[in-house]
Every structure is written in C-alpha cells, then in structure tokens.
Design an enzyme around this catalytic site. Structure first.
Site, PDB file in Angstrom:
ATOM      1  N   GLY A 236      21.317  58.662 -87.254  1.00 15.98           N
ATOM      2  CA  GLY A 236      21.320  60.057 -87.679  1.00 15.98           C
ATOM      3  C   GLY A 236      19.969  60.693 -87.430  1.00 15.98           C
ATOM      4  O   GLY A 236      19.721  61.856 -87.769  1.00 15.98           O
ATOM      5  N   THR A 237      19.084  59.921 -86.804  1.00 17.00           N
ATOM      6  CA  THR A 237      17.681  60.287 -86.676  1.00 17.00           C
ATOM      7  C   THR A 237      17.378  61.157 -85.461  1.00 17.00           C
ATOM      8  O   THR A 237      16.363  61.835 -85.430  1.00 17.00           O
ATOM      9  CB  THR A 237      16.856  59.001 -86.574  1.00 17.00           C
ATOM     10  OG1 THR A 237      17.612  58.050 -85.798  1.00 17.00           O
ATOM     11  CG2 THR A 237      16.622  58.391 -87.941  1.00 17.00           C
TER      12      THR A 237
ATOM     13  N   GLY B 225      11.314  53.273 -85.133  1.00 15.62           N
ATOM     14  CA  GLY B 225      12.327  53.463 -84.099  1.00 15.62           C
ATOM     15  C   GLY B 225      11.911  54.427 -83.003  1.00 15.62           C
ATOM     16  O   GLY B 225      11.970  54.097 -81.820  1.00 15.62           O
ATOM     17  N   ALA B 226      11.495  55.619 -83.371  1.00 16.67           N
ATOM     18  CA  ALA B 226      11.241  56.659 -82.372  1.00 16.67           C
ATOM     19  C   ALA B 226      10.108  56.268 -81.430  1.00 16.67           C
ATOM     20  O   ALA B 226      10.256  56.293 -80.214  1.00 16.67           O
ATOM     21  CB  ALA B 226      10.915  57.980 -83.069  1.00 16.67           C
TER      22      ALA B 226
ATOM     23  N   LYS C 281      12.429  69.539 -83.783  1.00 17.02           N
ATOM     24  CA  LYS C 281      13.641  69.868 -84.534  1.00 17.02           C
ATOM     25  C   LYS C 281      14.200  68.611 -85.219  1.00 17.02           C
ATOM     26  O   LYS C 281      14.480  68.622 -86.425  1.00 17.02           O
ATOM     27  CB  LYS C 281      14.692  70.485 -83.607  1.00 17.02           C
ATOM     28  CG  LYS C 281      15.923  70.978 -84.351  1.00 17.02           C
ATOM     29  CD  LYS C 281      16.947  71.583 -83.401  1.00 17.02           C
ATOM     30  CE  LYS C 281      16.838  73.095 -83.404  1.00 17.02           C
ATOM     31  NZ  LYS C 281      17.908  73.723 -82.598  1.00 17.02           N
TER      32      LYS C 281
ATOM     33  N   GLY D 219       9.824  59.435 -90.024  1.00 13.06           N
ATOM     34  CA  GLY D 219      11.039  59.476 -90.840  1.00 13.06           C
ATOM     35  C   GLY D 219      10.854  58.942 -92.249  1.00 13.06           C
ATOM     36  O   GLY D 219      11.602  59.300 -93.157  1.00 13.06           O
ATOM     37  N   GLU D 220       9.891  58.070 -92.427  1.00 12.56           N
ATOM     38  CA  GLU D 220       9.640  57.544 -93.767  1.00 12.56           C
ATOM     39  C   GLU D 220       8.430  58.207 -94.414  1.00 12.56           C
ATOM     40  O   GLU D 220       8.352  58.327 -95.635  1.00 12.56           O
ATOM     41  CB  GLU D 220       9.495  56.017 -93.711  1.00 12.56           C
ATOM     42  CG  GLU D 220      10.809  55.372 -93.290  1.00 12.56           C
ATOM     43  CD  GLU D 220      10.826  53.862 -93.349  1.00 12.56           C
ATOM     44  OE1 GLU D 220       9.742  53.241 -93.339  1.00 12.56           O
ATOM     45  OE2 GLU D 220      11.928  53.298 -93.383  1.00 12.56           O
TER      46      GLU D 220
HETATM   47 MO1  MOS Z   1      13.955  51.121 -93.120  1.00 14.61          MO
HETATM   48  S1  MOS Z   1      13.921  50.945 -95.131  1.00 14.61           S
HETATM   49  O1  MOS Z   1      13.066  49.705 -92.650  1.00 14.61           O
HETATM   50  O2  MOS Z   1      15.488  51.226 -92.527  1.00 14.61           O
END
Ligand code: MOS
Length: 737
Positions: A473-474, A515-516, A625, A696-697
């Site tokens: 969803g990222t 991830g990104a 965005k 994201g975090e």
């Molecule tokens: Mo994150 S809490 O490592 O998906």
C-alpha cells in the site's frame, strides 16, 4: 552492484521522473477490482475449498482430548488438520512450528485445528463442532507484576546490544542541577490492517504454490519450506497486492501454514483467511512497555546525563521491544545508559509493528523532554535544538551522514505558528475547548538491505521490472517504475512492474522503512546492467552512452533503445549490495518534527485533534505524493497510539479482550481533521545511488508524544500511561476548571 562509496552524479539525478508527485500506477487496478488479494484469486483456482481455523480457548496448558467426530461428519467437510495428523513440523527462522499448537498450548487463540470444507459456511459450521478438553496451567500475563524480575534481554539483530553505557551516568545524574525521573507505559497494540491474513495454497505433487499476503517473500518461502520439510525450490510464494501489513505480515502466519497443510490433507487447493476476531490473539502484536527515563541537565538546559530503561514481555525465547534505540542517538549528553529488560509472558507473540522500538520509545522520551523543558522554564523546541548532536553520542567518532533535526524543528515551529503557544498550560480557552499545542522530535534509523531485480527490454521499447519486492500500500509499484524510467531514459508509461513472486529476484522486501530506498537501488543496479548490454548490442561505448527520450546516444550516433532488443528481448539482472564498513563509519538516520494542536472539552475531557504538521528529512523523496500518503497514514496511526489503541489484557485468563475492530479502536476520518506534511529538500549520497532513505515509519515516530504534550499544554494534566483517554484526564483534572 556494490555500493561502497557515497554516490556521485548519476542517471537518477536528472529527476525527470524520480522525485515527481506522480499518481500510483497500480491505482486503476485498485479502483477497478483488478488488483486481486490472496483470498480473491478465483481466477487461479476455482476449485479451492475453504479452511476455517480453530483457535485455542486457553492461554497456557495442554489439550487433554479433541473430539473431531462431529466436525468430520458435518456436511461438506473434506479434512480436519490438527497437530496429531499434520506430520512433523520443523521450526523455521521464526517459531513457525508453533503456528499449529497442540497438545501444548502456548497462547490464546493459537491455531489448534483447520477444518476444510466445500464452502466457507460449511467449514465455519463444522469448526464450531470441534470439541476440545483443555488442561489449563497458570501463566504469566502481567508485565507490571513481573517487571522487577525481568532479565536483561539477549541482543539480536533488531536490538543490537541490549545494554549500553558511556561515562558515569549515576554520578552525572546525581550532580545535575535539574533532574527528571519519570516512568511511562505503552500498551499492547495490534496492526489492525484492513486485509486479514489470508492464503490460497495448492500442491502439485510435492510442489507448493501459495498466494498469500506477505511483506517478505523470501523469508516466507524459506520458513514455509523449512516448516513443511520440503526443499525451498519446491515452494512458490505469490503476493503481488497487499491490503496493509505494518509488520504483521513480515512472517509466515497460521493462514499460510494451515492452508498448505489443509490442501495436502484435502488433496485440493484450500484457502484460509484468519477471521478478524482471531487475528488479535493469533498473530503478532506490538508489545506493551514500561519505560523509565532519567535526564540530568544544567540550568541552561544542556543535558549531562540521560538514561532510558525499557521493560517488555514476550513468549519464552522471544525478544524485547527495542524502545531505547532512539535515546542512544537523538540527543547529546556525555553520560548515558540504556537497557532493555524482558519478562517471559504467556500472551501472544510480540513482534514488529510500524517503527518497532522507536515508535513506543519516542512516546516516552519525547514526553520526558517536554517535562524537562517545563522544569527548566524553556521552550520545548529550544531545548531540543540546544541538545542536538551531529555525531553518534555513544561513539563520537561516528558522524551522522545527514541530520536535519534542527531544521525540521525550526521550519515546523514557524509554519505551525508555534509562537502562539501559551507556555503555561491550561490557559488558552476557546468556548468549551481548552486548546494546547505539542511538539516532538521524530527519529528512525535507515537500514540497508541487499535487494535484487531483473529488467527486460522488448522490441517495442518497453521495459519490464521483476522483483519479489512487495507493495503493501506504500507505492512500491510506482517508485520502481519511476526508477526504471529515469535510468533507461523512458517515459513512465513504457515501464511495467511485476512484484511479489518468489520466481523473481530476491529483494529487500517491505519492512523497517527500508523498502523504498533499497528496492529502488536494486532496480537501478539491474537497469545499469541492462544499459551496458544495450550499449554493447548497439556498438556504443557503454561509459559514454546517454539514455534519453527512448534513444541511446554515444559518439555522435543516436539509436532507438528498442533496437537493442533486436526483435527479441534483452534481460539483465543485478542487485544492490552494501559495504558494511560504510554504515559503521557513519550513522544513517531519518529525522522529523511533529506539531499537534488539540482541544479538550472543559467538562467531558473529550480530546479532539485539531491540526497536525510533520516536517521530515529523509534524503531524496522519490515521489512526494506517495511519501506524503505514507506520512499522513503514520501520523494517523500515531494519533491512534496516543488516544485509543489498547489491547486490553485479561490478566486472569491471559488474552487480549478487545479482539475485533469494534473493541480495538483506531482513528476514523472524523478524528483526523487536518494534516500537513513538509519534506525538507535534501539528498543523502551515503544511503543508496538514489540518495533516498525511508520515511514510512518516521511518520509515526514522535506523533504520540506530540499529542500527549499538546494535551498537557491544553489542560495542565500529565497522563503518562497511554492511551490518553478522557477518563484518565477527568480523574486528574482540577475540579472547577
Ligand atoms: Mo515493519 S514493523 O518492519 O513492517
């Protein structure tokens, strides 16, 4: 491609596609129902049967007997899987063997059976007919009661060392003119993602395919293969679309294992979705913490001593919530210590949830900073700026590769209108509302993980990216397409991205906000390999070749990119790998500042968030965005953590009582009226060739504290036990306010 020196100028720096606020390329699929989730793969296996999981009705003890006769005889039932008939299950990297419990029960709602039937209704009805007799034994469910006997946790890859000490904390704290010693608690929390854990499993001989919802494809394949005792090459895991994970889908859970076992027993494909009321106790959660923070400072506000201790619990063999990590790196101070202590609990497994460690850790540290500021009579923004550090305070020889905390605080204060904040709490009133503002620093480390990809160029000049990376969803589909488009000199429409299939190169997966940055670096590496092949095919100098507008130019010659495919296809594969020495030399982290304004009803103490601002510094923002969407989602989750999210523990029977979305509250639209996100314009050349980091975090880190500090500023009441609900405020409010 080994990344071992800070990136110089490269193809990405053109920023023709990367860095643009582009719409998600998977958006149309989502809107038209053509982005199927695991449970919806009717197209693949219309003959699938349905499995329903039976969860243990006790938290600890054993199954004395299980009567399956009625369930087996029920209409449509094809198989009932239990630990007795499932065959031997081995332990994976995670404790996957325990995803099917019995006879020993390790926690409440641990799966103990899967009932497989022709239809979902038949499976659900038959599951009700499973009769279990338990022998319950007493368990440990109360973290506070076990706090004093908790042991120093064993270090692991998520925590690093579990105790650190520099200088003489005790001496410096004793000598400090201003001292703060406060304790905060955070509750157990659930990921509560929209899409439940779900899997469709099918065997073809001894080969297994699972369509599932999982953030980390390669971990999943390894763990499923090990648990089932089949070679890794016989397991294929497919997870192209995921309806939220937040860390709850980092690992193989009961749905995947039981779907595989059910399909084997029923000799046909089986699909299993964990029913919502089971998820909260069956799967993982963010563990509760008790955190003690001591800070010693001079009268000028300079910190001389800082200590952060955290207590959390987990099942035997588990790990701690790493709530002290940020305190090792966020503020200066010569004398310091941190410690993580772990109690053995018989509650469900604690594990990663969005910004594990930092998110709950900052909910304590950043309130402590607010309390210290008040004691000093200082502005909380100024206190943080005064105690900024440009080096790792535990290892001063290590600088940060980039650290813009001060800029985030200054910019945010200006933009939010911080100077309108009343320093003395409980003094701003608008009608029924007591109004307050709060601030907190945001901090989250940036982690580097190897990540691979394959790219194909066809004779139409289209490039297809393939990697086992996931999009939870990222916005992964979109930023990978942007990366390939930029590197190959193509418009975005010429790129196709295929994700989430273990037949594709192993990526970093989606976790830990890595991830990104890492997956785009992997795609960049593969594209650079493809560029070399293209140049070679076209007889151009690979070092000189320019890729732009679908053409390749070198030595005065310009050739269409498509021509390199020669009527067929060119395929290149590579991965990004990092030199560990680089990240040991300098600390890579992301920074931000959260500002929150709340209103508190003067009579009922109802708390309403009125507006929020996040200023983030996280390297190059690949797509403003989708990055903004990440941050506002995380801010929303931070409001949930501050005000409502709370898995309530039944301390006699050992389970989370509010195990559905009616009882486990998360913010709704009406709770979140106004959010603003600003990204500082920065690049971090030390991170990856794209000079990006994760965001994201970071977005959740500090939000809870900013809300808590705003509530204090509004009311003059300090609640140190999250969530801050109106009853806790009411009982502490001075009467006649
Ligand atoms: Mo994150 S809490 O490592 O998906």
């Amino acid at each position: 491609m080994k990344f071992d020196t800070p990136a110089t100028t490269n193809a990405i720096d053109q920023l023709k596609v990367v860095g643009k606020p582009l719409d998600r390329i998977d958006g149309p699929f989502k809107c038209t129902g053509s982005a199927p989730y695991a449970y919806e793969r009717h197209d693949v296996l219309p003959q699938a049967a349905y499995g329903v999981v039976v969860g243990a009705g006790i938290a600890k003890g054993r199954i004395a007997s299980m009567d399956l006769a009625a369930a087996r005889a029920a209409p449509g039932v094809l198989a009932v899987v239990t630990a007795r008939n499932a065959g031997k299950l081995a332990k994976g990297k995670m404790n996957t063997a325990k995803l099917l419990g019995g006879p020993q029960i390790d926690h409440y709602h641990q799966a103990i059976a899967l009932v497989v039937a022709q239809t979902f209704e038949q499976a659900r009805a038959a599951a009700e007919l499973v009769r279990v007799r338990y022998e319950s034994t007493p368990g440990a469910y109360d973290l506070a009661a076990l706090k004093d006997s908790a042991k120093t946790a064993k270090p692991n890859e998520n925590t690093g060392p579990t105790e650190t000490a520099v200088g003489d904390f005790a001496g410096a704290f004793d000598a400090a003119p201003v001292q703060l010693d406060t304790t905060y608690t955070t509750p157990d929390q659930s990921h509560a993602m929209m899409e439940p854990h779900a899997t469709l499993a099918a065997w073809d001989g001894d080969k297994l395919t699972v369509w599932t919802s999982n953030q980390m494809i390669d971990w999943g394949v390894s763990d499923l293969a090990r648990t089932l005792g089949v070679p890794k090459k016989n397991v294929r895991l497919i997870s192209p679309f995921i309806g939220g994970g937040f860390g709850g889908k980092l690992f193989v859970r009961a749905d995947a294992l039981l779907a595989a076992l059910g399909a084997r027993a029923a000799r046909r494909p089986v699909k299993v979705a964990l029913q919502r009321p089971l998820i909260f106790n069956n799967t993982t959660h963010r563990p509760a913490t008790i955190q003690r923070i001591r800070i010693g400072a001079g009268k000028d506000g300079r910190i001389s001593a800082i200590a952060h201790e955290s207590w959390s619990g987990d099942l035997p063999g588990g790990g701690p919530e790493a709530a002290v990590l940020q305190t090792r790196l966020l503020y200066a101070g010569a004398h310091r210590m941190t410690a993580m202590r772990l109690a053995e609990l018989d509650l469900p497994e604690g594990n990663a949830m969005r910004a594990p460690g930092e998110a709950p850790g900052l909910m304590a540290l950043e309130v402590a900073m607010d309390e210290l500021a008040e004691r000093l009579g200082m502005d909380p923004v100024a206190l943080r700026i005064l105690n900024d550090t440009q080096v790792d305070p535990e290892k001063p020889a290590r600088p940060f590769t980039q650290r813009s905390l001060v800029q985030c605080l200054r910019h945010g204060a200006e933009r939010f209108g911080w100077n309108a904040r009343q320093a003395s709490p409980g003094t701003r009133r608008e009608g029924r509302w007591l109004v307050g503002m709060g601030v907190a620093a945001a901090f989250r480390n940036n982690m580097l993980q190897a990540s691979g990809a394959r790219v194909r160029l066809d004779s139409q000049g289209r490039v297809t990216v393939e990697t086992d990376m996931t999009d939870i969803g990222t916005g992964t589909y979109t930023i990978l397409a942007q990366t390939a488009a930029e590197t190959m000199g193509l418009p975005l429409e010429r790129i196709t991205v295929r994700l989430g299939d273990s037949l594709m190169p192993v990526s970093c997966g989606s976790g830990g906000q890595w991830g990104a940055a890492n997956s785009t670096a992997g795609v960049y590496a593969a594209c650079m390999a493809l560029r070399r092949q293209v140049a070679q095919k076209l007889g151009l100098d690979p070092a000189a070749a320019q890729f732009a507008d679908g053409q390749v130019t070198a030595g005065g010659r310009t050739v269409p990119l498509a021509q390199a495919a020669g009527g067929g296809e060119l395929v290149a594969e590579d991965k990004i790998e990092y030199d560990k020495a680089l990240s040991e030399k300098a600390q890579q982290s992301t920074f931000g500042a959260h500002f929150v304004e709340v209103g508190v009803d003067v009579d009922s103490c109802e708390i309403r968030v009125r507006r929020m601002l996040a200023v983030c510094a996280a390297g190059r923002i690949l797509n403003p965005k989708s990055a903004r969407s990440q941050v506002i989602g995380a801010m929303t989750m931070g409001v949930g953590a501050a005000l409502m999210e709370d898995l309530v523990v039944d301390k006699r029977r050992g389970f989370f009582v509010n195990h559905d979305l009616a009882g486990y509250e998360v913010p709704v639209h009406a709770d979140i009226p106004h959010q603003e996100v600003v990204f500082l314009d920065e690049v971090d050349a030390s991170s990856t060739p794209l000079k990006a980091k994760g965001v994201g975090e970071l977005g959740i880190c500090g939000v809870g504290a900013a809300v808590a500090n705003a509530i204090y500023n509004a009311t003059g009441v300090r609640v140190r036990d999250y969530p801050i609900t109106l009853d806790k405020l009411l009982e502490r409010m001075p009467t006649g306010a």
